[in-house]
Scaffold this motif. Structure first.
Motif, PDB file in Angstrom:
ATOM      1  N   ASN A  62     -12.587 113.681 -41.794  1.00 43.30           N
ATOM      2  CA  ASN A  62     -13.235 112.974 -42.894  1.00 43.30           C
ATOM      3  C   ASN A  62     -14.334 112.095 -42.310  1.00 43.30           C
ATOM      4  O   ASN A  62     -14.387 111.874 -41.092  1.00 43.30           O
ATOM      5  CB  ASN A  62     -12.215 112.151 -43.697  1.00 43.30           C
ATOM      6  CG  ASN A  62     -11.528 111.090 -42.864  1.00 43.30           C
ATOM      7  OD1 ASN A  62     -12.177 110.231 -42.268  1.00 43.30           O
ATOM      8  ND2 ASN A  62     -10.193 111.133 -42.808  1.00 43.30           N
ATOM      9  N   ASN A  66     -11.535 119.629 -46.243  1.00 47.98           N
ATOM     10  CA  ASN A  66     -11.092 118.349 -46.801  1.00 47.98           C
ATOM     11  C   ASN A  66     -12.138 117.838 -47.793  1.00 47.98           C
ATOM     12  O   ASN A  66     -12.716 116.763 -47.620  1.00 47.98           O
ATOM     13  CB  ASN A  66     -10.886 117.337 -45.666  1.00 47.98           C
ATOM     14  CG  ASN A  66     -10.270 116.034 -46.150  1.00 47.98           C
ATOM     15  OD1 ASN A  66      -9.648 115.977 -47.211  1.00 47.98           O
ATOM     16  ND2 ASN A  66     -10.452 114.970 -45.373  1.00 47.98           N
ATOM     17  N   PRO A  67     -12.420 118.599 -48.845  1.00 47.12           N
ATOM     18  CA  PRO A  67     -13.535 118.264 -49.746  1.00 47.12           C
ATOM     19  C   PRO A  67     -13.376 116.927 -50.458  1.00 47.12           C
ATOM     20  O   PRO A  67     -14.374 116.287 -50.799  1.00 47.12           O
ATOM     21  CB  PRO A  67     -13.540 119.429 -50.745  1.00 47.12           C
ATOM     22  CG  PRO A  67     -12.154 120.001 -50.686  1.00 47.12           C
ATOM     23  CD  PRO A  67     -11.710 119.821 -49.268  1.00 47.12           C
ATOM     24  N   LYS A  68     -12.150 116.476 -50.686  1.00 51.21           N
ATOM     25  CA  LYS A  68     -11.952 115.225 -51.425  1.00 51.21           C
ATOM     26  C   LYS A  68     -12.573 114.035 -50.701  1.00 51.21           C
ATOM     27  O   LYS A  68     -13.039 113.086 -51.337  1.00 51.21           O
ATOM     28  CB  LYS A  68     -10.463 114.984 -51.653  1.00 51.21           C
ATOM     29  CG  LYS A  68      -9.832 115.942 -52.661  1.00 51.21           C
ATOM     30  CD  LYS A  68      -8.382 115.577 -52.932  1.00 51.21           C
ATOM     31  CE  LYS A  68      -7.777 116.508 -53.977  1.00 51.21           C
ATOM     32  NZ  LYS A  68      -6.349 116.173 -54.253  1.00 51.21           N
ATOM     33  N   ALA A  69     -12.570 114.081 -49.368  1.00 52.32           N
ATOM     34  CA  ALA A  69     -13.155 112.969 -48.612  1.00 52.32           C
ATOM     35  C   ALA A  69     -14.648 112.858 -48.878  1.00 52.32           C
ATOM     36  O   ALA A  69     -15.198 111.759 -48.969  1.00 52.32           O
ATOM     37  CB  ALA A  69     -12.895 113.159 -47.118  1.00 52.32           C
ATOM     38  N   TRP A  70     -15.305 114.001 -49.022  1.00 51.21           N
ATOM     39  CA  TRP A  70     -16.747 113.973 -49.276  1.00 51.21           C
ATOM     40  C   TRP A  70     -17.048 113.696 -50.743  1.00 51.21           C
ATOM     41  O   TRP A  70     -18.089 113.147 -51.066  1.00 51.21           O
ATOM     42  CB  TRP A  70     -17.381 115.281 -48.803  1.00 51.21           C
ATOM     43  CG  TRP A  70     -17.742 115.193 -47.359  1.00 51.21           C
ATOM     44  CD1 TRP A  70     -18.966 114.902 -46.835  1.00 51.21           C
ATOM     45  CD2 TRP A  70     -16.868 115.344 -46.237  1.00 51.21           C
ATOM     46  NE1 TRP A  70     -18.903 114.868 -45.463  1.00 51.21           N
ATOM     47  CE2 TRP A  70     -17.632 115.141 -45.063  1.00 51.21           C
ATOM     48  CE3 TRP A  70     -15.515 115.637 -46.102  1.00 51.21           C
ATOM     49  CZ2 TRP A  70     -17.094 115.219 -43.788  1.00 51.21           C
ATOM     50  CZ3 TRP A  70     -14.972 115.717 -44.833  1.00 51.21           C
ATOM     51  CH2 TRP A  70     -15.756 115.508 -43.688  1.00 51.21           C
ATOM     52  N   GLU A  71     -16.131 114.039 -51.623  1.00 44.54           N
ATOM     53  CA  GLU A  71     -16.291 113.672 -53.030  1.00 44.54           C
ATOM     54  C   GLU A  71     -16.238 112.155 -53.176  1.00 44.54           C
ATOM     55  O   GLU A  71     -17.001 111.562 -53.940  1.00 44.54           O
ATOM     56  CB  GLU A  71     -15.190 114.322 -53.871  1.00 44.54           C
ATOM     57  CG  GLU A  71     -15.324 115.840 -53.976  1.00 44.54           C
ATOM     58  CD  GLU A  71     -14.100 116.475 -54.617  1.00 44.54           C
ATOM     59  OE1 GLU A  71     -13.199 115.715 -55.044  1.00 44.54           O
ATOM     60  OE2 GLU A  71     -14.035 117.713 -54.678  1.00 44.54           O
ATOM     61  N   ALA A  72     -15.342 111.530 -52.417  1.00 47.16           N
ATOM     62  CA  ALA A  72     -15.252 110.067 -52.454  1.00 47.16           C
ATOM     63  C   ALA A  72     -16.529 109.438 -51.930  1.00 47.16           C
ATOM     64  O   ALA A  72     -17.022 108.441 -52.461  1.00 47.16           O
ATOM     65  CB  ALA A  72     -14.050 109.601 -51.629  1.00 47.16           C
ATOM     66  N   SER A 103     -19.255 109.626 -54.486  1.00 48.46           N
ATOM     67  CA  SER A 103     -19.061 108.738 -55.629  1.00 48.46           C
ATOM     68  C   SER A 103     -19.389 107.289 -55.306  1.00 48.46           C
ATOM     69  O   SER A 103     -19.297 106.420 -56.159  1.00 48.46           O
ATOM     70  CB  SER A 103     -17.608 108.834 -56.121  1.00 48.46           C
ATOM     71  OG  SER A 103     -16.715 108.299 -55.150  1.00 48.46           O
ATOM     72  N   THR A 146      -6.936 116.860 -43.151  1.00 43.71           N
ATOM     73  CA  THR A 146      -7.423 115.594 -43.712  1.00 43.71           C
ATOM     74  C   THR A 146      -7.943 114.637 -42.647  1.00 43.71           C
ATOM     75  O   THR A 146      -8.622 113.655 -42.988  1.00 43.71           O
ATOM     76  CB  THR A 146      -6.304 114.894 -44.506  1.00 43.71           C
ATOM     77  OG1 THR A 146      -5.180 114.667 -43.643  1.00 43.71           O
ATOM     78  CG2 THR A 146      -5.873 115.743 -45.692  1.00 43.71           C
ATOM     79  N   ARG A 201     -16.287 119.402 -45.169  1.00 47.54           N
ATOM     80  CA  ARG A 201     -16.562 119.624 -46.591  1.00 47.54           C
ATOM     81  C   ARG A 201     -15.774 120.813 -47.139  1.00 47.54           C
ATOM     82  O   ARG A 201     -15.509 120.886 -48.340  1.00 47.54           O
ATOM     83  CB  ARG A 201     -18.058 119.852 -46.808  1.00 47.54           C
ATOM     84  CG  ARG A 201     -18.904 118.616 -46.603  1.00 47.54           C
ATOM     85  CD  ARG A 201     -20.384 118.920 -46.793  1.00 47.54           C
ATOM     86  NE  ARG A 201     -21.214 117.798 -46.400  1.00 47.54           N
ATOM     87  CZ  ARG A 201     -21.472 116.747 -47.160  1.00 47.54           C
ATOM     88  NH1 ARG A 201     -20.967 116.694 -48.386  1.00 47.54           N
ATOM     89  NH2 ARG A 201     -22.231 115.766 -46.727  1.00 47.54           N
TER      90      ARG A 201
END
Length: 322
Positions: A85, A120-126, A129, A82, A117
């Motif tokens: 990011n 830690n894909p959630k960081a790039w999803e944020a 968005s 994590t 990506r």
């Protein structure tokens, strides 16, 4: 962490072997027991998860990820995936890479984004968005080559074995030495090179943007060698450096140079030529005339990415001439 990440596709044996045996240079990470026993296994796992296609791609990923994870351990105190990011990549580039070239920083951002990506894909999803706090700085498309890059390019274009050595030499000496575009490089002939009384060379560019352009001093010998290669051809042979009429021939020749995995980009060679003149203090009216055309956007991007080594006081002093 070991075992938590798996590659999206099986690695080629040669890629897996490089990742397994890779060791960082001292400029990337210190050779300490902690780095060898704690950080490198994490780095190898992160890079494996990114599934590099070739050994050279794996080497690039290992190099940048290792440097960032050493920084993350020292600064954040964590080796978790994590930490990779957008926000931390930004901080890492600013804090740990401030002395690196602009091209190096851009390559690091691109590489770390690729790994991040995956791990830690959630960081790039944020980020996607609309979370502006996770924005990553972007670099100009055409980054100037560094001095070291130019040294390598010169070595590559001088290598023996080409069926048309003049074309190989000129395909980079024209753009890097005189800022020529691909079609201008392709169409140039030996008769377009003129020598001044002081020994400097000038290229006569023909066409709708006809102009005279001095060859940068560091590329003068390469241009002379290209001219000599053309003149050593059999009688009745072409006086052109590059054989072929397709305007893109010079770009193809440059990309085929044996240098790394990307070849030479003519857009970057022209950016390098422009940057060299900006650093040398060539006036903007003169530079626009030498370049044939120079957009405000190109100039802005170059100035933003260059270290022009001007203090505020020096800028004021130069401005006193107005």
């Amino acid at each position: 962490m070991t075992g938590a990440l798996t590659p999206a596709q099986p690695l080629k044996p040669e890629v897996a072997e490089l990742i397994r045996t890779w060791k960082p240079g001292k400029e990337t990470a210190p050779d300490t027991p902690f780095v060898r026993e704690r950080i490198l296994p994490v780095v190898r796992e992160l890079v494996t998860a990114a599934a590099p296609e070739t050994p050279i791609t794996a080497w690039r990923l290992l190099r940048y990820v290792a440097k960032m994870m050493v920084w993350a351990d020292e600064t954040i105190g964590s080796l978790s995936p994590t930490v990779i990011n957008p926000r931390n990549i930004d901080a890492f580039i600013v804090a740990a890479c401030k002395h690196e070239s602009f091209a190096w920083k851009h390559a690091a951002i691109t590489t770390l984004n690729r790994v991040g990506r995956v791990v830690n894909p959630k960081a790039w999803e944020a980020q996607a968005s609309g979370d502006k706090r996770l924005s990553v700085p972007t670099a100009p498309y055409s980054l100037p080559y560094s001095i070291d890059d130019e040294d390598l390019i010169e070595m590559a274009c001088r290598l023996p074995g080409s069926r048309n050595p003049a074309g190989r030499l000129w395909s980079v000496a024209g753009p890097l030495g005189a800022g020529l575009r691909s079609f201008e490089t392709t169409l140039a002939e030996v008769g377009d090179i003129h020598e001044r009384a002081d020994g400097r060379l000038v290229v006569e560019v023909r066409g709708h943007q006809s102009r005279l352009v001095p060859v940068r001093l560091r590329w003068t010998d390469v241009v002379r060698q290209a001219v000599a290669c053309v003149r050593s051809r059999p009688v009745r042979s072409s006086n052109k450096f590059i054989l072929g009429s397709n305007p893109a021939t010079a770009g193809v020749a440059a990309r085929n140079l044996p240098l790394g995995w990307e070849g030479i980009s003519l857009s970057r060679t022209r950016a390098t030529w422009l940057a060299a003149h900006l650093i040398a203090g060539t006036s903007l009216p003169a530079l626009k005339m030498l370049a044939g055309s120079l957009s405000e956007n190109t100039l802005h991007r170059l100035c933003s990415g260059l270290d022009l080594r001007l203090t505020a006081e020096e800028a004021v002093t130069e401005g006193m001439g107005a």
